[in-house]
Design a protein around this motif. Structure first.
Motif, mmCIF file in Angstrom:
data_model
loop_
_atom_site.group_PDB
_atom_site.id
_atom_site.type_symbol
_atom_site.label_atom_id
_atom_site.label_comp_id
_atom_site.label_asym_id
_atom_site.label_seq_id
_atom_site.Cartn_x
_atom_site.Cartn_y
_atom_site.Cartn_z
ATOM 1 N N UNK A 219 -4.672 9.145 -3.678
ATOM 2 C CA UNK A 219 -3.301 8.796 -4.042
ATOM 3 C C UNK A 219 -3.159 7.286 -4.017
ATOM 4 N N UNK A 220 -2.425 6.740 -4.997
ATOM 5 C CA UNK A 220 -2.254 5.303 -5.154
ATOM 6 C C UNK A 220 -0.768 4.956 -5.165
ATOM 7 N N UNK A 221 -0.416 3.901 -4.452
ATOM 8 C CA UNK A 221 0.965 3.421 -4.450
ATOM 9 C C UNK A 221 1.006 1.969 -4.926
ATOM 10 N N UNK A 222 1.856 1.695 -5.912
ATOM 11 C CA UNK A 222 2.024 0.341 -6.426
ATOM 12 C C UNK A 222 3.062 -0.379 -5.574
ATOM 13 N N UNK A 223 2.594 -1.317 -4.753
ATOM 14 C CA UNK A 223 3.479 -2.054 -3.855
ATOM 15 C C UNK A 223 4.341 -3.041 -4.629
ATOM 16 N N UNK A 224 3.727 -3.737 -5.581
ATOM 17 C CA UNK A 224 4.399 -4.738 -6.406
ATOM 18 C C UNK A 224 3.639 -4.813 -7.725
ATOM 19 N N UNK A 225 4.068 -5.625 -8.681
ATOM 20 C CA UNK A 225 3.318 -5.717 -9.941
ATOM 21 C C UNK A 225 1.855 -6.102 -9.763
ATOM 22 N N UNK A 226 1.520 -6.782 -8.686
ATOM 23 C CA UNK A 226 0.146 -7.240 -8.493
ATOM 24 C C UNK A 226 -0.608 -6.554 -7.360
ATOM 25 N N UNK A 227 0.098 -5.846 -6.469
ATOM 26 C CA UNK A 227 -0.559 -5.282 -5.295
ATOM 27 C C UNK A 227 -0.513 -3.759 -5.314
ATOM 28 N N UNK A 228 -1.662 -3.141 -4.978
ATOM 29 C CA UNK A 228 -1.799 -1.693 -4.935
ATOM 30 C C UNK A 228 -2.463 -1.282 -3.625
ATOM 31 N N UNK A 229 -2.061 -0.125 -3.102
ATOM 32 C CA UNK A 229 -2.696 0.434 -1.908
ATOM 33 C C UNK A 229 -3.006 1.902 -2.187
ATOM 34 N N UNK A 230 -4.031 2.403 -1.526
ATOM 35 C CA UNK A 230 -4.403 3.786 -1.770
ATOM 36 C C UNK A 230 -5.152 4.405 -0.616
ATOM 37 N N UNK A 231 -5.299 5.735 -0.686
ATOM 38 C CA UNK A 231 -6.051 6.481 0.318
ATOM 39 C C UNK A 231 -6.861 7.559 -0.396
ATOM 40 N N UNK A 232 -8.017 7.883 0.162
ATOM 41 C CA UNK A 232 -8.915 8.819 -0.503
ATOM 42 C C UNK A 232 -9.694 9.649 0.504
#
Length: 268
Positions: A219-232
């Motif tokens: 699953x991926x979450x877009x924090x801001x237009x330039x930053x992304x966080x995810x877990x797998x």
């Protein structure tokens, strides 16, 4: 010597990096460059059950000539094909060894050095833009280390799919399988007569064939237009001769799970 724990524990997180940036942006056919890092946990060596934690970097870069370089943890490839559609090029992988392990019995089995594998890949990527955007990718990779540590080759088939469930949330999953030579299995799962005398494990000489099947969800979450966080979560099930090795049946497990989290910064 370099331990597996310092190199592989972030593999799941490194795969998250690939999804974290490529997947959401792929859905609009605008693929950015990015760099990032991840932390994760996995087994200490292939077939083992003791766990370790580590970190890895990752990056993706499109050259001025339109070629794509991707580096995720212990794997890197250079795509001479299209950014979407048919893809092909060289591939390098750091094949992690087995040395200084915590299991006192496996520590008596022959050590395996970390080695560099080289080869190539072919694949196809489809990115659909519409009312329900999604991304599909399939790839076959063939690598060998030319007999430096093991003889023969390793062939992997991997597929993936990504789609959005919210404006900032994306989910993905994939399936894969790996076939290996007899020389590969002998190195990583075999027990020689000398090994047996030291460790008490039975002599075992595996052949080649299907080595593992894999699956993953992320699953991926877009924090801001330039930053992304995810877990797998990444699951490997050892098969056939690898799964029947005493390294696995007596001291480890055929079910290998890697999980991690990652963060990436996208740029043009």
């Amino acid at each position: 010597m370099v331990k597996r724990s310092r190199l592989i524990a972030g593999l799941g997180a490194a795969a998250v990096l690939h999804g974290a940036v490529a997947s959401p942006v792929d859905l609009s056919n605008a693929l950015p460059n990015f760099f990032g890092g991840g932390v994760g946990s996995t087994t200490e060596y292939a077939g083992g059950k003791d766990r370790i934690v580590g970190a890895v970097p990752g990056m993706r870069y499109v050259t001025s000539g339109g070629h794509l370089f991707e580096w995720y943890g212990t794997y890197a490839q250079y795509n001479f094909g299209s950014l979407t559609g048919f893809q092909w090029g060289p591939a390098l992988a750091l094949r992690l060894g087995r040395r200084d392990v915590d299991d006192a019995v496996i520590a008596q089995v022959h050590t395996v050095d970390t080695t560099l594998e080289g080869g190539g890949f072919v694949g196809y990527e489809y990115s659909h833009v519409g009312d329900f955007p999604f991304r599909l990718r399939g790839e076959v990779t063939v690598v060998t280390n030319a007999g430096v540590v093991y003889s023969g080759a390793r062939v992997s088939l991997n597929t993936s799919a990504w789609f959005p469930v919210h404006a900032r949330v994306f989910v993905g999953g994939g399936l894969g399988a790996t076939w290996v030579s007899g020389g590969f299995n002998e190195t990583y799962y075999g027990i020689t007569a000398q090994d047996a005398a030291k460790s008490g494990l039975p002599v075992y000489t595996p052949g080649g064939g299907l080595n593992q099947v894999t699956s993953w969800i992320a699953a991926i979450y877009q924090i801001s237009p330039s930053w992304y966080a995810g877990a797998m979560v990444y699951y490997q099930r050892l098969m056939d001769d690898a799964a029947n090795s005493p390294v696995v049946t007596q001291r480890g497990t055929r079910n290998q799970i890697t999980y991690g989290v990652g963060i990436a910064y996208a740029f043009r």
